[in-house]
Scaffold this motif. Structure first.
Motif, PDB file in Angstrom:
ATOM      1  N   TYR A 198      25.880  30.621  40.163  1.00 49.83           N
ATOM      2  CA  TYR A 198      25.650  31.991  40.724  1.00 49.83           C
ATOM      3  C   TYR A 198      25.357  32.935  39.466  1.00 49.83           C
ATOM      4  CZ  TYR A 198      27.909  37.052  41.332  1.00 49.83           C
ATOM      5  OH  TYR A 198      28.334  38.098  41.369  1.00 49.83           O
ATOM      6  N   ALA A 199      25.833  32.658  38.365  1.00 46.52           N
ATOM      7  CA  ALA A 199      25.561  33.625  37.099  1.00 46.52           C
ATOM      8  C   ALA A 199      24.214  33.321  36.856  1.00 46.52           C
ATOM      9  CB  ALA A 199      26.482  33.080  36.102  1.00 46.52           C
ATOM     10  N   GLY A 200      23.621  32.094  36.781  1.00 47.00           N
ATOM     11  CA  GLY A 200      22.270  31.897  36.386  1.00 47.00           C
ATOM     12  C   GLY A 200      21.239  32.457  37.253  1.00 47.00           C
ATOM     13  N   PRO A 220      34.514  32.608  46.068  1.00 45.38           N
ATOM     14  CA  PRO A 220      33.756  33.725  45.138  1.00 45.38           C
ATOM     15  C   PRO A 220      32.833  33.432  44.067  1.00 45.38           C
ATOM     16  CG  PRO A 220      35.996  32.973  44.494  1.00 45.38           C
ATOM     17  CD  PRO A 220      35.910  32.147  45.772  1.00 45.38           C
ATOM     18  N   GLU A 221      32.580  31.847  44.213  1.00 49.09           N
ATOM     19  CA  GLU A 221      31.821  31.259  43.172  1.00 49.09           C
ATOM     20  C   GLU A 221      30.314  31.180  43.368  1.00 49.09           C
ATOM     21  OE1 GLU A 221      34.655  27.618  41.252  1.00 49.09           O
ATOM     22  OE2 GLU A 221      33.725  27.078  43.239  1.00 49.09           O
ATOM     23  N   GLN A 271      33.604  23.159  35.651  1.00 48.44           N
ATOM     24  CA  GLN A 271      32.374  23.867  35.486  1.00 48.44           C
ATOM     25  C   GLN A 271      31.597  23.637  36.910  1.00 48.44           C
ATOM     26  OE1 GLN A 271      29.932  24.192  31.651  1.00 48.44           O
ATOM     27  NE2 GLN A 271      28.661  22.880  33.082  1.00 48.44           N
ATOM     28  N   ALA A 272      31.839  24.595  37.805  1.00 41.22           N
ATOM     29  CA  ALA A 272      31.229  24.491  39.139  1.00 41.22           C
ATOM     30  C   ALA A 272      30.236  25.498  39.341  1.00 41.22           C
ATOM     31  CB  ALA A 272      32.391  24.751  40.021  1.00 41.22           C
ATOM     32  N   VAL A 274      29.639  34.491  30.175  1.00 41.92           N
ATOM     33  CA  VAL A 274      30.120  34.497  31.369  1.00 41.92           C
ATOM     34  C   VAL A 274      31.002  33.259  31.875  1.00 41.92           C
ATOM     35  CG1 VAL A 274      28.483  36.232  32.348  1.00 41.92           C
ATOM     36  CG2 VAL A 274      28.034  33.847  32.717  1.00 41.92           C
ATOM     37  N   SER A 275      32.053  33.540  32.373  1.00 38.01           N
ATOM     38  CA  SER A 275      32.902  32.310  32.631  1.00 38.01           C
ATOM     39  C   SER A 275      33.321  32.198  34.057  1.00 38.01           C
ATOM     40  CB  SER A 275      34.346  32.640  31.948  1.00 38.01           C
ATOM     41  OG  SER A 275      34.907  33.857  32.660  1.00 38.01           O
ATOM     42  N   ARG A 276      34.348  31.292  34.299  1.00 37.85           N
ATOM     43  CA  ARG A 276      34.554  31.150  35.834  1.00 37.85           C
ATOM     44  C   ARG A 276      35.045  32.332  36.473  1.00 37.85           C
ATOM     45  NH1 ARG A 276      37.974  27.942  34.539  1.00 37.85           N
ATOM     46  NH2 ARG A 276      36.737  26.243  34.354  1.00 37.85           N
ATOM     47  N   SER A 277      35.931  33.030  35.494  1.00 34.45           N
ATOM     48  CA  SER A 277      36.528  34.189  35.955  1.00 34.45           C
ATOM     49  C   SER A 277      35.663  35.326  36.304  1.00 34.45           C
ATOM     50  CB  SER A 277      37.756  34.569  35.022  1.00 34.45           C
ATOM     51  OG  SER A 277      38.484  33.635  34.500  1.00 34.45           O
ATOM     52  N   SER A 278      34.324  35.204  35.578  1.00 34.09           N
ATOM     53  CA  SER A 278      33.742  36.603  35.455  1.00 34.09           C
ATOM     54  C   SER A 278      33.040  36.331  37.027  1.00 34.09           C
ATOM     55  CB  SER A 278      32.594  36.674  34.566  1.00 34.09           C
ATOM     56  OG  SER A 278      32.075  35.447  34.210  1.00 34.09           O
TER      57      SER A 278
END
Length: 950
Positions: free
Chosen positions: A28-30, A612-613, A22-23, A306-310
């Motif tokens: 980024y999403a938040g 990309p993260e 969980q990196a 949302v996940s690592r892949s999103s």
């Protein structure tokens, strides 16, 4: 139905410290979610305990709470903000979902009249509870692997007897595959079953038949309240089933799937998403496909968040999933929102890719001595890189060049394996470097059919590798002056670096570069536009490639470059590349702030990064984003194309600093501290001379280039000794040795791994207290932004220490020395921008351990603790826009702030957990205490020496 106007205030739950599994993709999403919701005029309250991220920056939300992620903190926030209407838990990974569920079970949301948006509690339960999920798939007629639930040891044994081996054990409600394992025989079953039951918070495991060798795919979906569903991206894992997707090399779009199977998979994913509850937001679905012509599809899992892949899918397509998912959670429909890239079409569209992306994970096994380095169901990588190219081969090369593991791409660098047994072993037991080993195997003459038989990697990928090797072989027959243009162009189109082409022909990299210039084989830049150029893109997000020239009717020839250079004054910020231990998200925080500050000073900002993260590679952080490797050849071409005023290197950690020498050599202006000063701080000899001239004490030291020299030096320096290679990050290879035998062994080992490196031997100040200071300097004035004291003794790496701001145990006499030394060193190094200095305090004397004239791991922590935008100020100083005296500093902190390291040792059972000079933590949290009587401080202080290792 437009947005729900009854929502005026939203609580967003973050993902806490970075751990393996969980990196920073959740940071980024938040961050995107917070911005997206505030655009709607809604108040955002945020809880997250991670000080290193952009997400917890005061500018991100109306109220930021840097508190532990517990229900106790949630209650405190809800009491302080009775106006909170809703909670969005889908942006903070599994941590946020688990906390949200716990609060739901305790009735906290109901007590405060807060509702969940973006997800349905039933959806979380159905997807997390392996048994419920299996029953759901049966009900809607979607195939799943044969599986049964065990919540006791005895039940597990019965299931194993029924299914036979190989099996997979997967604990319920865990993160990054924690506790999951393959079981090949009954001898290992008992231990792995016990471990799985212990790993699950509800002591439950799913035991399923292993689909070893099946192909693995992921789809990223978005759905609105109106039941519109779009599939944003299809992702294919190059590695077959059996390796966690976070540790797999992944490719988008899917490469080896027939169209009919892809359509079937889409229908299944949409059916699954529609069946798990009535919610609006993002979703990730994973499938396995049989590797035969039948292409049977089996559903593996679905994540209603949302996940690592999103994060990867967002960067791969340019479609900001988290941003749109947050709007959908507010009640918007997809057709009411605009496409963020074209600004002229709606968000109810599926991106089309006219390029290929390849993601490769980045591991840090060297930090975990004795770790099992084979890859499997438990995720072990700490970061990732993404390459964008016009072909799979180009994207694969760009991704391997982005990893920063001293490789120039696949093969053609003299670093491949040549031992047959070793290559077969690495192919058989999936290793972190298998992406390179496949190339070595082909070079060795091992048939593709054999490689496929061992690895089960699809033949299509292996043929792509073979083509690269055949091209290398062909180029090797030429010399630089006889190489035909067609071959040079083909090598560049397939992603080979100039260095690799030089290696093939036995010449210099610069000769290949000059040959390219002379022949007109130049990089062109293309837009990531989400719609394969069907509509005009308004967002400047670029990748590079090579094209054959096009001839105009008048006979002139040209290549089409989509990156238009403006006449504004520009500044380039070099990003920090992939996350790793020793260089984490705190440098991305600094880069983003650097970009924003440069923009405030009137510059056009250009970001170069390949991670990309992170927030730095969001398409609207800088004025222009080049998603490219932070690798000399790529950077130099962008600089020549854009012609900036200068380049900022001191915000991107060691990644960017390593390029300073070349930038200096090529006459490119480094903004802020000069290359000479950066080198002076790294060169132990020059730096010690500087300290001697300034009358500043430092531990006795010497430099050795062989074991013999090191042993001889030890007589002068006295044990214990701290041994370390120069120019490394995160204390790589550092060790405290206490006798000649240990010294000899460690030096031989180091020189084997880092040949030709100079080793520094310092007398280790046993029992000293460690402290550090960060400061901003403009060449004339120095402002110390913070002084921290470490709770652990000197000898534990600063990144692994609990650091207290301000110090709790240093007298005035010592504090004055720290202030004086910091100012003298910052000025003597002619620092312009940030500097971090580390000290050892013994018998009231302050010794200098090292100085780094750049952004450090602790700058974001100090900025959050004091509530001051220090990176913004430092960037303005670097650009010459402001002087230190132009700022009004007003730090605010009641009591103390403690930076607490977080470790991911649970991913590596059996690894030595002792701490020493080499950094091992993957992330950090911040703890505020009112005074030193606090129980948490007392506990930390009492354990301070427990883990120190030599």
């Amino acid at each position: 139905m437009p947005k729900d106007n009854s929502i005026k205030s939203i609580l967003i739950i973050g993902s806490g410290p970075i751990v393996i599994g969980q990196a920073c993709e959740f940071d980024y999403a938040g961050s995107q979610a917070a911005r997206s919701i505030r655009e709607e005029g809604i108040e955002v309250i945020l809880i997250n305990s991670n000080p290193a991220t952009i997400m917890t920056d005061p500018s991100m939300a109306d109220h930021v709470y840097l508190k532990p992620l517990t229900t106790k903190s949630i209650i405190e926030i809800l009491k302080a903000h009775p106006n909170i209407d809703a909670v969005l838990p889908t942006m903070g990974g599994q941590t946020a979902l688990n906390l949200c569920l716990e609060a739901e079970e305790k009735g906290i949301w109901a007590d405060f009249n807060v509702r969940l948006i973006g997800v349905d509690v039933n959806a979380i339960n159905i997807t997390e509870d392996r048994e419920q999920f299996k029953q759901l798939l049966q009900k809607i007629g979607i195939p799943a692997a044969p599986a049964k639930i065990a919540n006791s040891f005895l039940k597990g044994k019965e299931i194993a007897q029924e299914f036979g081996f190989p099996l997979v054990i997967r604990p319920s409600f865990t993160l990054g595959g924690s506790g999951a394992a393959f079981v090949h025989n009954k001898e290992e079953f008992d231990d792995l079953l016990t471990f799985g039951l212990e790993s699950s918070p509800i002591h439950e495991v799913l035991i399923d038949k292993a689909l070893l060798g099946w192909k693995e795919y992921e789809l990223e979906l978005l759905r609105d309240k109106n039941d519109n569903v779009v599939i944003i991206c299809s992702i294919e894992n190059m590695d077959p089933m059996g390796i966690h997707t976070g540790d797999s090399i992944t490719v988008a779009p899917a490469m080896t799937l027939s169209d009919t199977t892809y359509q079937k998979m889409r229908d299944m994913a949409i059916k699954m998403m529609r069946s798990i509850g009535n919610f609006a937001g993002g979703c990730n679905v994973q499938f396995a496909v049989s590797p035969d012509e039948k292409e049977d599809i089996v559903a593996i899992e679905i994540n209603p968040r949302v996940s690592r892949s999103s994060a990867l899918a967002s960067k791969a397509t340019g479609y900001p999933i988290a941003k749109i998912a947050s709007k959908l959670a507010l009640g918007y429909h997809l057709d009411e929102l605009e496409n963020q890239i074209t600004k002229s079409t709606s968000a109810l569209f599926e991106p089309t890719l006219d390029y290929v992306i390849v993601k490769i994970p980045r591991w840090n096994f060297d930090k975990f001595e004795g770790a099992d380095r084979t890859l499997g169901l438990q995720m072990k990588s700490v970061g990732e890189v993404m390459g964008i190219g016009r072909s799979f081969q180009e994207a694969l090369h760009k991704a391997t060049q982005s990893l920063e593991i001293k490789r120039n791409g696949l093969g053609a660098d003299g670093k491949g394996y040549t031992n047959y047994e070793q290559v077969i072993d690495k192919l058989t037991h999936a290793s972190w470097d298998r992406v390179f080993v496949i190339y070595d195997a082909i070079q060795m003459g091992i048939p593709l059919s054999r490689i496929h038989e061992i690895t089960k990697i699809d033949m299509w990928f292996l043929r792509q590798y073979e083509e690269l090797y055949l091209l290398e072989k062909e180029i090797s027959n030429f010399k630089i002056d006889t190489l035909p243009k067609e071959l040079l162009l083909e090598a560049k189109q397939k992603g080979f670096a100039d260095r690799q082409i030089a290696h093939m022909m036995g010449c210099l990299e610069s000769q290949v570069y000059n040959k390219r210039e002379e022949m007109g084989v130049k990089r062109v830049y293309k837009l990531v536009d989400t719609c394969a150029a069907e509509f005009t893109a308004k967002t400047p997000y670029y990748y590079s490639t090579f094209e054959a020239e096009i001839e105009r009717p008048d006979g002139t020839r040209y290549v089409h470059n989509e990156s238009i250079v403006t006449d504004k004054k520009k500044v380039i910020v070099l990003g920090s590349g992939p996350n790793r231990i020793g260089q984490g998200i705190e440098f991305d925080y600094s880069c983003v702030h650097g970009v924003l500050a440069a923009s405030e000073c009137g510059y056009e900002t250009i970001m170069i990064n390949c991670n990309p993260e992170t927030v730095s590679t969001d398409f609207d952080t800088a004025d222009k984003l080049y998603f490219e490797p932070v690798f000399w050849e790529h950077i130099y071409d962008i600089i020549r194309h854009e012609k900036p005023e200068g380049v900022i290197v001191q915000l991107g950690g060691q990644t960017a600093l390593k390029l300073a020498e070349k930038l200096d050599r090529y006459g490119i202006k480094i903004l802020g501290t000069s290359y000479d000063a950066l080198d002076l701080a790294e060169d132990r000899g020059r730096f010690s001379e500087l300290l001697s001239n300034l009358n500043i004490p430092f531990p006795k030291f010497g430099v050795a280039e062989s074991a013999e020299e090191a042993v001889k030096l030890s007589d002068e320096l006295d044990f214990p000794l701290l041994v370390r290679p120069s120019y490394v990050l995160g204390g790589q290879g550092m060790k405290i040795v206490i006798n000649k035998q240990e010294l000899e062994e460690h030096v031989i080992d180091l020189l084997k791994n880092i040949p030709g490196n100079k080793l520094l031997l310092d007398h280790y100040l046993d029992g000293a207290i460690e402290a550090e200071a960060d400061a901003i300097c403009d060449g004339e004035d120095v402002y110390i932004i913070g002084i921290m004291e470490h709770i652990e003794p000197c000898g534990v790496h600063s990144g692994d220490s609990n650091a207290t701001l301000p110090p709790f145990n240093l007298g005035e006499f010592v504090m004055q020395q720290i202030k004086d030394h910091t100012k003298k060193i910052a000025l003597a190094l002619k620092t312009v921008g940030l500097i971090n200095i580390q000290f050892a305090v013994k018998d009231d004397t302050v010794y200098i351990i090292e100085a780094n004239p750049r952004a450090s791991r602790t700058v974001p922590f100090i900025a959050k603790a004091y509530g001051e935008p220090y990176v913004n100020y430092a960037t303005k100083v670097m650009l010459g826009d402001k002087k230190v005296k132009d700022f009004t500093f007003n730090p605010q902190l009641k009591g103390y702030a403690i930076k607490q390291p977080v470790f991911s040792f649970n991913k590596f059972p059996g690894v030595n957990k002792k701490l020493g000079p080499e950094m091992k933590s993957t992330g950090e949290s911040i703890l505020f205490i009112e005074d030193l009587k606090d129980d948490q401080f007392y506990e930390l202080y009492s354990r301070r020496k427990m883990y120190l290792s030599r």
